[in-house]
Write an enzyme that holds these catalytic residues in place. Sequence first.
Site, PDB file in Angstrom:
ATOM      1  N   SER A  19      11.281 -22.039 -20.436  1.00 14.93           N
ATOM      2  CA  SER A  19      11.929 -23.163 -21.101  1.00 14.93           C
ATOM      3  C   SER A  19      12.867 -23.866 -20.132  1.00 14.93           C
ATOM      4  O   SER A  19      13.054 -23.418 -18.994  1.00 14.93           O
ATOM      5  CB  SER A  19      12.728 -22.684 -22.325  1.00 14.93           C
ATOM      6  OG  SER A  19      13.784 -21.815 -21.928  1.00 14.93           O
TER       7      SER A  19
ATOM      8  N   ILE B  58      15.028 -25.779 -17.504  1.00 21.47           N
ATOM      9  CA  ILE B  58      14.827 -26.184 -16.123  1.00 21.47           C
ATOM     10  C   ILE B  58      13.585 -25.522 -15.540  1.00 21.47           C
ATOM     11  O   ILE B  58      12.792 -26.161 -14.840  1.00 21.47           O
ATOM     12  CB  ILE B  58      16.072 -25.863 -15.280  1.00 21.47           C
ATOM     13  CG1 ILE B  58      17.232 -26.781 -15.696  1.00 21.47           C
ATOM     14  CG2 ILE B  58      15.782 -26.012 -13.786  1.00 21.47           C
ATOM     15  CD1 ILE B  58      18.561 -26.429 -15.052  1.00 21.47           C
TER      16      ILE B  58
ATOM     17  N   ARG C 187      11.335 -12.732 -19.167  1.00 17.56           N
ATOM     18  CA  ARG C 187      11.346 -11.499 -19.962  1.00 17.56           C
ATOM     19  C   ARG C 187      10.435 -11.579 -21.180  1.00 17.56           C
ATOM     20  O   ARG C 187       9.935 -10.561 -21.652  1.00 17.56           O
ATOM     21  CB  ARG C 187      12.779 -11.175 -20.396  1.00 17.56           C
ATOM     22  CG  ARG C 187      13.673 -10.713 -19.269  1.00 17.56           C
ATOM     23  CD  ARG C 187      15.070 -10.398 -19.758  1.00 17.56           C
ATOM     24  NE  ARG C 187      15.731 -11.595 -20.294  1.00 17.56           N
ATOM     25  CZ  ARG C 187      16.945 -11.594 -20.815  1.00 17.56           C
ATOM     26  NH1 ARG C 187      17.626 -10.471 -20.892  1.00 17.56           N
ATOM     27  NH2 ARG C 187      17.485 -12.718 -21.269  1.00 17.56           N
TER      28      ARG C 187
ATOM     29  N   ASN D 108      15.105 -19.227 -10.784  1.00 21.09           N
ATOM     30  CA  ASN D 108      15.741 -19.980 -11.859  1.00 21.09           C
ATOM     31  C   ASN D 108      16.304 -19.104 -12.973  1.00 21.09           C
ATOM     32  O   ASN D 108      17.163 -19.546 -13.725  1.00 21.09           O
ATOM     33  CB  ASN D 108      14.728 -20.974 -12.451  1.00 21.09           C
ATOM     34  CG  ASN D 108      15.253 -21.650 -13.690  1.00 21.09           C
ATOM     35  OD1 ASN D 108      16.162 -22.465 -13.631  1.00 21.09           O
ATOM     36  ND2 ASN D 108      14.677 -21.316 -14.844  1.00 21.09           N
TER      37      ASN D 108
ATOM     38  N   TYR E 153      30.496 -15.607 -14.378  1.00 16.87           N
ATOM     39  CA  TYR E 153      29.386 -16.516 -14.102  1.00 16.87           C
ATOM     40  C   TYR E 153      29.651 -17.321 -12.832  1.00 16.87           C
ATOM     41  O   TYR E 153      28.767 -17.457 -11.972  1.00 16.87           O
ATOM     42  CB  TYR E 153      29.190 -17.456 -15.301  1.00 16.87           C
ATOM     43  CG  TYR E 153      28.102 -18.474 -15.143  1.00 16.87           C
ATOM     44  CD1 TYR E 153      26.763 -18.120 -15.234  1.00 16.87           C
ATOM     45  CD2 TYR E 153      28.411 -19.824 -14.924  1.00 16.87           C
ATOM     46  CE1 TYR E 153      25.752 -19.064 -15.108  1.00 16.87           C
ATOM     47  CE2 TYR E 153      27.412 -20.774 -14.801  1.00 16.87           C
ATOM     48  CZ  TYR E 153      26.087 -20.390 -14.888  1.00 16.87           C
ATOM     49  OH  TYR E 153      25.097 -21.334 -14.759  1.00 16.87           O
TER      50      TYR E 153
ATOM     51  N   LYS F  91      27.424 -17.331  -9.340  1.00 18.33           N
ATOM     52  CA  LYS F  91      26.809 -18.544  -8.800  1.00 18.33           C
ATOM     53  C   LYS F  91      27.380 -18.887  -7.419  1.00 18.33           C
ATOM     54  O   LYS F  91      26.657 -19.413  -6.562  1.00 18.33           O
ATOM     55  CB  LYS F  91      26.996 -19.711  -9.771  1.00 18.33           C
ATOM     56  CG  LYS F  91      26.194 -19.566 -11.060  1.00 18.33           C
ATOM     57  CD  LYS F  91      24.681 -19.488 -10.798  1.00 18.33           C
ATOM     58  CE  LYS F  91      23.872 -19.524 -12.084  1.00 18.33           C
ATOM     59  NZ  LYS F  91      22.414 -19.457 -11.839  1.00 18.33           N
TER      60      LYS F  91
ATOM     61  N   THR G 130      19.661 -27.889 -22.097  1.00 12.54           N
ATOM     62  CA  THR G 130      18.827 -26.699 -22.195  1.00 12.54           C
ATOM     63  C   THR G 130      19.352 -25.813 -23.322  1.00 12.54           C
ATOM     64  O   THR G 130      20.405 -26.079 -23.903  1.00 12.54           O
ATOM     65  CB  THR G 130      18.862 -25.888 -20.883  1.00 12.54           C
ATOM     66  OG1 THR G 130      20.208 -25.431 -20.667  1.00 12.54           O
ATOM     67  CG2 THR G 130      18.406 -26.738 -19.696  1.00 12.54           C
TER      68      THR G 130
END
Length: 261
Positions: free
Chosen positions: A18, A20, A40, A93, A158, A162, A193
């Site tokens: 789904s 990006i 997954r 991704n 997070y 990143k 998203t």
Amino acid sequence: MQATSLAGRHAVVTGGGSGIGAAVAASLLHAGARVTLMGRDLQRLRTQRDRFTAERRNTVQCIAVDVTQADAVTVAFDEARKQHDEIDILINNAGQAQSSPFAQTDMALWQRMLDVNLTGVFLCTRAVLPSMLERQTGRIVNVASTAGQTGYAYVAAYCAAKHGVIGLTRSLAREVATKGITVNAVCPGYTETELLHASLANITATTSRSDQQAREALQRQNPQRRFIEPDEVAHTVLWLCAPESASITGQSISVSGGEIL
């Protein structure tokens, strides 16, 4: 860019079910690549594959894998090669975001953000790099985030992960610069998203803001006052994968309407 510019190339897209990942897969297919979707949820991957035209659908395979598990990653990439041969392009991704005030960020949350967003990139890259080095060719694109270029409140784990992805990108790019392999990161801002929708739901659940107010608050971080579309990120990824982009490596390209200057 011509539609056949990636003809004969095999691309793996993690988190391809789904958002990006799906948009990137569609762009790569349109450019002539054969694509392996990984994620997954196998059914979600197959549903995404079925959205492609019949002609392109025949060049897509779906493989379920948890990118945080080293042995599972090895098996998945071996399986990908059985049908589509060696991997020429890797799009890292797969990712996950969860917010929490720093003082309430426990070890489980911290480790989960590192595992999914950073260790997964390491494991998948490790699975393709030896062959790329042997063949002296390859494209690796890591989907990071503007959170890897700046700091956001309430998502320390997070952001740390990143930032780590961008550091890994820069380091590996230098290491393989003379080997015909490029390594880059794309850094989307807030993008339309499921991940964004979950963030909006969390804001409305924990504050007095409506969904529209939450949207406007996040959009104010983008100078264009809007969210990024997945196809805009996919276009940047496709450009980095093109043969003509051989001199672009070690970069962290912000796709964010000017948020990062």
